[in-house]
Write a protein that holds these residues in place. Structure first.
Motif, mmCIF file in Angstrom:
data_model
loop_
_atom_site.group_PDB
_atom_site.id
_atom_site.type_symbol
_atom_site.label_atom_id
_atom_site.label_comp_id
_atom_site.label_asym_id
_atom_site.label_seq_id
_atom_site.Cartn_x
_atom_site.Cartn_y
_atom_site.Cartn_z
ATOM 1 N N VAL A 1 -17.587 16.976 -28.303
ATOM 2 C CA VAL A 1 -17.966 18.065 -27.400
ATOM 3 C C VAL A 1 -18.667 19.166 -28.178
ATOM 4 O O VAL A 1 -18.226 19.569 -29.255
ATOM 5 N N ASN A 2 -19.775 19.643 -27.599
ATOM 6 C CA ASN A 2 -20.496 20.767 -28.181
ATOM 7 C C ASN A 2 -20.720 21.813 -27.094
ATOM 8 O O ASN A 2 -21.347 21.535 -26.075
ATOM 9 N N LEU A 3 -20.164 23.010 -27.295
ATOM 10 C CA LEU A 3 -20.305 24.109 -26.333
ATOM 11 C C LEU A 3 -21.160 25.194 -26.978
ATOM 12 O O LEU A 3 -20.816 25.725 -28.031
ATOM 13 N N LYS A 4 -22.274 25.553 -26.336
ATOM 14 C CA LYS A 4 -23.219 26.488 -26.941
ATOM 15 C C LYS A 4 -22.669 27.898 -27.055
ATOM 16 O O LYS A 4 -22.844 28.565 -28.062
ATOM 17 N N LYS A 5 -22.003 28.387 -25.992
ATOM 18 C CA LYS A 5 -21.498 29.765 -25.995
ATOM 19 C C LYS A 5 -20.091 29.808 -25.426
ATOM 20 O O LYS A 5 -19.765 29.062 -24.512
ATOM 21 N N ARG A 6 -19.277 30.705 -25.991
ATOM 22 C CA ARG A 6 -17.907 30.855 -25.491
ATOM 23 C C ARG A 6 -17.709 32.173 -24.751
ATOM 24 O O ARG A 6 -16.665 32.371 -24.137
#
Length: 360
Positions: A302-307
């Motif tokens: 999983v890759n999430l660009k912004k939190r």
């Protein structure tokens, strides 16, 4: 003066209309799968008072004489939790659908909860009621998930255990972390006998808010060692405390919206890597923060660009399935997020992934 008085009366009435209890359930429908005939099961529905007045459950009705209901009878204060349980003692073999009617001061009409499943009399090999195998021991589940818990809670999970070996067996969970306790009933199972291990979580001993993961190991015989074959994953989601929010924060919360909570990757080749995207949007009025995130499978990347998302802002989450790892997957592949959205502090995205049938 008359206008001022009228205005005050209207404001007071509006406050009375807005101030009310609100009942929010963790789930309103449960699938029990297979249950054993003449072996009563307990179904639990947890709820939270998400309103701003005390919540009172006055009565719970059941749809048949094979059920008995209990509930939290004391008033549940705003932000506090309660529980409704039903004990179901099956009277007939086959499929069943049961419901409960909840009478409370949060709704004019009763709120209905339900559960379903299938009653089986097959207690010989436990293949229906205990589908997971560790050596000669069968279990009803292959992972322990404590979701949506709060500080001070002490929830329990019953791990059903069946002995299919030709000798007596003592159910023991090894390598328990400090926040878990386990008690087996009975402490020894004869050949072909079933029992349970009650696993209790002490949230006061958890190391942090958010997601905590660990593994426990089921002893298959006296002197057994720990290993991948007898591992049982454990996950805990300790939710943030929203009781200290100011009125401004309550009236202008962040709101998380996801494009999908279910993903499917079907007919994968053995060494294939396949990706899909999920869009996460903040539809609220203040900054949305994804405070913690865990991936529950060695077959997922999983890759999430912004939190952190400002109101109206969106971001992409890239989910990749590693087909080569699918044969080693234990438990349900999923992604769990802890957020600062008071109404959706935990968001789960479940992933269904399968290899091509002729290449398994």
């Amino acid at each position: 003066m008359k206008r001022i008085y009228t205005s005050l009366v209207i404001s007071f009435i509006c406050l009375l209309v807005q101030a009310q209890p609100r009942i929010t359930f963790d789930s309103e429908s449960k699938d029990l799968g297979y249950v054993l005939w003449r072996n009563p099961v307990t179904v639990s529905y947890k709820f939270t008072n998400t309103g701003d007045k005390p919540l009172v459950v006055s009565n719970v009705t059941v749809s048949c004489g094979c059920m008995e209901a209990r509930w939290t009878e004391d008033p549940v204060m705003p932000g506090d939790k309660g529980e409704i349980t039903a004990v179901f003692d099956a009277e007939a073999i086959g499929h069943f659908y049961k419901d409960l009617g909840i009478y409370c001061n949060a709704a004019i009409e009763p709120i209905y909860l339900n559960f379903n499943g299938e009653v089986t009399a097959d207690a010989k090999n436990f293949s229906f009621t205990h589908p997971y195998v560790i050596g000669a021991i069968r279990l009803n589940q292959d992972e322990l998930n404590f979701e949506s818990v709060h500080k001070g809670d002490r929830p329990s999970i019953e791990l059903l255990v069946a002995n299919t070996s030709n000798k007596a067996y003592s159910p023991v969970l090894m390598h328990l972390p400090p926040y878990l306790e386990a008690e087996a009933t009975p402490d020894k199972l004869g050949r072909g006998k079933a029992g349970k291990i009650k696993v209790t979580l002490n949230t006061d001993k958890l190391p942090k808010l958010g997601i905590t993961r660990a593994s426990v190991y089921l002893s298959r015989y006296s002197g057994d060692k720990v290993g991948e074959e007898n591992e049982i994953p454990v996950s805990v989601a300790l939710l943030p405390d929203f009781s200290q929010l100011t009125e401004q924060q309550k009236n202008n919360p962040p709101v998380i919206s996801v494009s999908s909570k279910q993903m499917e990757f079907m007919d994968l080749r053995p060494n294939q890597k396949k990706s899909q995207h999920i869009i996460i949007t903040n539809t609220g009025k203040s900054d949305l923060v994804i405070q913690d995130m865990q991936v529950f499978s060695i077959a997922l990347g999983v890759n999430l660009k912004k939190r952190t998302l400002k109101p109206g802002e969106s971001t992409k989450m890239k989910v990749t399935v590693l087909a080569a790892n699918l044969p080693r997957v234990k438990g349900t592949p999923r992604i769990l997020m802890i957020t600062n959205d008071p109404q959706h502090p935990m968001v789960t995205i479940r992933v269904k992934a399968q290899l091509k049938s002729n290449e398994k």
